[in-house]
Structures are given as structure tokens and as C-alpha cells.
Write a protein that holds these residues in place. Structure first.
Motif, mmCIF file in Angstrom:
data_model
loop_
_atom_site.group_PDB
_atom_site.id
_atom_site.type_symbol
_atom_site.label_atom_id
_atom_site.label_comp_id
_atom_site.label_asym_id
_atom_site.label_seq_id
_atom_site.Cartn_x
_atom_site.Cartn_y
_atom_site.Cartn_z
ATOM 1 N N THR B 43 0.856 -1.190 0.000
ATOM 2 C CA THR B 43 0.000 0.000 0.000
ATOM 3 C C THR B 43 0.893 1.241 0.000
ATOM 4 O O THR B 43 0.638 2.210 -0.715
ATOM 5 N N SER B 54 2.982 4.841 8.131
ATOM 6 C CA SER B 54 2.009 4.306 7.185
ATOM 7 C C SER B 54 1.477 2.992 7.773
ATOM 8 O O SER B 54 2.005 2.514 8.776
ATOM 9 N N ALA B 171 -5.874 2.558 5.675
ATOM 10 C CA ALA B 171 -5.426 2.920 4.330
ATOM 11 C C ALA B 171 -6.025 1.999 3.289
ATOM 12 O O ALA B 171 -6.303 0.827 3.546
ATOM 13 N N SER B 179 -2.658 5.336 -3.244
ATOM 14 C CA SER B 179 -3.029 4.838 -1.918
ATOM 15 C C SER B 179 -3.317 6.038 -1.034
ATOM 16 O O SER B 179 -2.579 7.021 -1.068
ATOM 17 N N GLN B 181 -4.570 7.332 3.043
ATOM 18 C CA GLN B 181 -4.641 6.897 4.427
ATOM 19 C C GLN B 181 -5.306 7.966 5.286
ATOM 20 O O GLN B 181 -5.104 9.152 5.067
ATOM 21 N N GLY B 208 -1.137 10.340 1.629
ATOM 22 C CA GLY B 208 -1.323 9.579 0.403
ATOM 23 C C GLY B 208 -0.042 9.402 -0.380
ATOM 24 O O GLY B 208 0.986 10.034 -0.104
#
Lengths: 181, 300
Positions: B43, B54, B171, B179, B181, B208
Motif C-alpha cells: 500500500t 504508514s 489505508a 493509496s 490513508q 497519500g
């Protein structure tokens, strides 16, 4: 004439089920790829491959899920799927072809040739590989070691990487089969 | 004559059909009738986006050594070489005990802070047989400020030096390149400077990644503080980054309005106004070592 035609249509429609008795399906597999490079040798193995073989026609197919390759290093495995093989787009490597040059009555290891289409990373290539085959009454074994040129399958190696990946990797494919009825 | 040609054609066509049918049937024997459930991986490239975490955790047995560096402010002028004269660093190491559970420690020169964290990925985004829309990771960090008091006679209790962050990182990898989050966050400072200030600060992080090529991505990170301490010169942290992944390394070039790199500090104590040029250029370098190797499939 009509009679001949009718017989032919009959054969065409029902031959596959008649030939079924000659079919083998894999019950275990071992796929390995190996890349030798000065900095670091890279090896990955996979036991999730599947194959089927038709003894009467020599036809063989196999399918290997890319995600099932296991690397020593987790991150390398992630990059292999994400950046190199793009396994979310191209989940399987496939081979569809024929094996010839073997005696179906011989029950010892013998040399044979596989010829057909290999699909990896969504790219199809005509290939011929040499291998060995052993046919028993109810089981069968097959193995081959062959090189794969990454460029042929549009698998790009970036110039700035810290893994040194060889342009050609060695692939080992082994399957054992049992006869199906 | 005509008839035999016709027959020949039928023969060829039907034989071709038979051949194709046989191969199809062989393929049918090995194809999975049931669709599998697959976890969505990668991700984000790194376990950090800019300063914040993350949802990513490394694979079991992996040691990730992260070196973070922030310069001074870009708008500090030529005398200060646009910030390059100043530097703050954080050295960190995190070890993945399992694919989903990571422990980490770090030491940051900003306020001489030691930090430690526990991170657990408890939900996985999946596709296939079972679809699940997002990945979620819980994070708890603790930071200990070890600055000496300005007055050498003053004694500071250990508990007063400690602050905590609790985050639920959520996420979703929308496609290969995008991706995003969202991260509900609570920062707790055991002690604050004045009675007016809040000990608990709630915030929501938005971050992101957008891949611009297979190995390069642009990233952003913003935390909105719900009840921030406005008495202090305090801005919501905002950062932009460029990420380059080169196999075992991840390089992140960042521009952020905070010089702090630990969660408790950067979320609630970013002192720069991004749009006034109070931007700290910096970089994160992550190097991964596999300490415990994965077992290969057995040979036979």
C-alpha cells in the motif's frame, strides 16, 4: 459419404472423453528460479504449481501462481510481485504445449522435448525445452531445467538497484502426476 | 472431387477443434474452480510517509534501519544557506516480530528525544473470494524528552518527560499507483507548559501516495488538530515528499513544516507556517536487512 461424416463428427465430439483414461494430473510440484550474480544469488521456490498431461497426445499444460514464490527476503518477495512480475495483473505463469521424443511404453527416465507457448508477465513466447520424463502405469514424473531471458517477457531490471539481478535466470520445474479416470 | 475437398475441410476444421478442445480440457483440469482471497500488498513503500507512520509493517524477521534528517528552514536566507546549516536527525531501528507486528526504537536530536513504539496490522485489504476495502494498523508510541532543564537546580520528574501517541491507521490501495490513508490520532503529553493547554490533543491525519513510475512516487501528509494549543506557535503539520525505491532501500525527500520527527512532537508542535516558507527540507533513508530468512519450499 454421409456415414463417414457421421463417424467423424462422433469421434470429434466424444474423443476427449475416450482419451480421458490417458490423462495425468499433478499431485505435487517444485518450481525454483535461481539468479546468480556477483553481489547476491537470488533464489525463490514454489510448490503451488499445477499441471496436466495427456499421454496419448503428448499434450501438457502447467500453471504456476506467481504470488506463491517464496524468497528468503520478505521485501524482495514484495518487490518481485509489485515491480517485476506485477502479479496482481498477471497472476499466473502458464505453459501450453506438447511433449515429444519419448517412448510411452518405457518405464524408466528418458529424455524428452517440450514445445509450446510459455506465458509469463502477460507475454507469450514460443519455446522448446529439453527435460526428462518417467512414465509408470499409474503415475508419472517430469522435470526440466531451462533458462529464461527476462527481456523476452518484458521484465525490466532498473539500472539503479541494489540487488544485482542477472538478465537470464535458471528455472527448475518438477512435477509428479497420477493417472485420473 | 468437390465432395472430397469439402470433406477434407471438415476434417481439418474439426481436427483443429478437437485439438483445441483437448488443450482446453487439460487447462480446465488444473484451473482453480474457486477464486482465492488475496491480500493487497505494498500500500505504501515505506513504514513512514513523511514523518508519520504508514499502515505498512515489514515481513517477519526484517530489520528496518531508518535514518531521518531535517535541515533548517528554506526561508532562513543565504546566511544560513537556506537552512542547510541546521540539522536534526533521528536514528531508528524497527524489527518485525511477525508479518503484522513490529517493535521499534529511535533517538532524535530534536529535544534529545528517545522513542519506542508497538505497531500491529490487524486488518488486511483483500480481493478475490473475500473483498475487504482497507488495511488497518494500530500504533502506540512513547517519547521521552531528555533535555536538561535550563535552570540546573530544577528537577524534572521522569513522568513529566513522557508523552504518548495512539493511532489507528486506515489505508486503502485504490489501484497500482494511488493509496490514501486516514489516521484518527490521540497525543497525550504528561505535562504541558501552562494550565491553559490541553494534555490530550485529538487530530486526524490524511496522507497519500501517488506513484509516478514503478519506483518513484509523490507523497503528502497533513494532520488536522481538533483541539490544538493555539497559545503556542503551533501549526498543523503539512509535508510533501518524493519517494524513490531501489530494492533494499527507500529514499524519501521531504518538505515539511516541522523539524521534529517523532510522532508526539511533529503532530502537536510543528512551529512552521508552510505557506510562509517555514519549510524544512530533509530526507528519510530506510535500509532493510533480513535477519531471519524465510524458509524456502522443500525440495523433493
Amino acid at each position: 459419404m454421409k456415414f463417414v461424416c457421421a463417424i467423424y463428427v462422433f469421434i470429434t465430439l466424444f474423443a476427449p472423453s475416450i482419451l480421458l483414461a490417458q490423462k495425468y494430473i499433478s499431485n505435487s510440484s517444485y518450481i525454483r528460479f535461481y539468479s546468480e550474480a556477483p553481489v547476491e544469488n537470488i533464489e525463490a521456490t514454489n510448490d503451488a504449481g499445477k499441471s496436466a498431461f495427456n499421454l496419448s497426445t503428448g499434450e501438457v499444460v502447467f500453471s504456476i501462481p506467481i504470488k506463491s514464490f517464496t524468497f528468503e527476503k520478505s521485501l524482495m518477495q514484495e518487490h518481485f510481485n509489485e515491480n517485476y512480475l506485477e502479479s496482481d495483473k498477471y497472476p499466473n505463469a502458464k505453459f501450453v504445449g506438447k511433449i515429444h521424443g519419448f517412448e510411452s511404453t518405457l518405464d524408466t527416465w528418458q529424455e524428452a522435448k517440450a514445445e509450446g507457448k510459455m506465458t509469463i508477465h502477460g507475454i507469450e513466447q514460443d519455446v522448446t525445452y529439453e527435460g526428462r520424463i518417467k512414465i509408470d502405469q499409474n503415475s508419472m514424473e517430469m522435470e526440466a531445467i531451462f533458462p529464461i531471458q527476462l527481456e523476452d517477457y518484458k521484465i525490466k531490471i532498473p539500472k539503479v538497484v541494489f540487488y544485482n539481478i542477472a538478465e537470464i535466470v535458471e528455472v527448475t520445474v518438477k512435477f509428479t502426476y497420477e493417472k485420473i479416470n | 472431387m468437390k465432395k472430397s475437398i469439402k470433406l477434407l475441410l471438415i476434417l481439418i476444421v474439426s481436427f483443429g477443434f478437437l485439438n483445441a478442445q483437448a488443450q482446453e480440457e487439460l487447462l480446465g483440469l488444473i484451473e482453480d474452480s474457486e477464486e482465492k482471497t488475496e491480500q493487497i500488498e505494498s500500500t505504501f513503500n515505506g513504514t513512514r510517509i513523511i514523518n508519520g507512520h504508514s499502515v505498512e509493517t515489514r515481513g517477519a524477521g526484517t530489520l528496518d534501519v531508518i535514518f531521518m534528517h531535517r535541515f533548517g528552514r528554506l526561508n532562513s536566507g543565504s546566511y544560513n544557506l537556506w537552512g542547510l546549516d541546521d540539522a536534526w536527525i533521528r536514528l531508528g531501528a524497527e524489527y518485525a516480530l511477525s508479518d503484522d507486528f513490529t517493535v521499534g526504537v529511535g533517538r532524535s536530536s530534536f529535544e534529545k528525544t528517545y522513542d519506542g513504539f508497538l505497531k500491529y496490522k490487524f486488518l488486511h485489504q483483500t480481493k478475490g473470494n473475500k473483498n475487504f476495502p482497507f488495511t488497518s494498523t494500530a500504533l502506540a508510541t512513547m517519547a521521552i524528552n531528555t533535555l536538561k532543564p535550563t535552570d540546573p537546580d530544577q528537577e524534572i520528574q521522569f513522568s513529566s518527560r513522557v508523552s504518548y501517541t495512539y493511532q489507528i491507521l486506515i489505508a486503502r490501495k485504490f489501484n497500482r499507483s494511488l493509496s490514501l490513508q486516514i489516521a484518527p490520532t490521540l497525543v497525550h503529553h504528561n505535562i504541558v507548559d501552562t494550565p491553559m493547554e490541553n494534555n490530550d490533543i485529538f487530530s486526524v491525519g490524511f496522507s497519500g501516495r501517488h506513484k509516478v513510475s514503478k519506483r518513484m512516487a509523490v507523497t503528502f501528509e497533513y494532520y488536522y488538530q481538533v483541539n490544538n494549543n493555539t497559545e503556542k506557535n503551533n501549526y498543523n503539520p503539512l509535508g510533501l515528499g518524493l519517494e524513490i525505491e531501489t530494492g533494499g532501500h527507500v529514499f524519501q525527500l521531504v518538505f515539511a513544516n516541522s523539524q521534529a520527527m517523532t510522532d508526539t512532537s511533529f503532530i502537536t508542535e510543528s512551529s512552521g507556517d508552510f505557506f510562509d516558507g517555514d519549510i524544512h527540507f530533509g530526507f528519510n533513508i530506510s535500509r532493510v536487512f533480513q535477519l531471519k530468512k524465510n524458509q524456502p519450499t522443500k525440495k523433493w
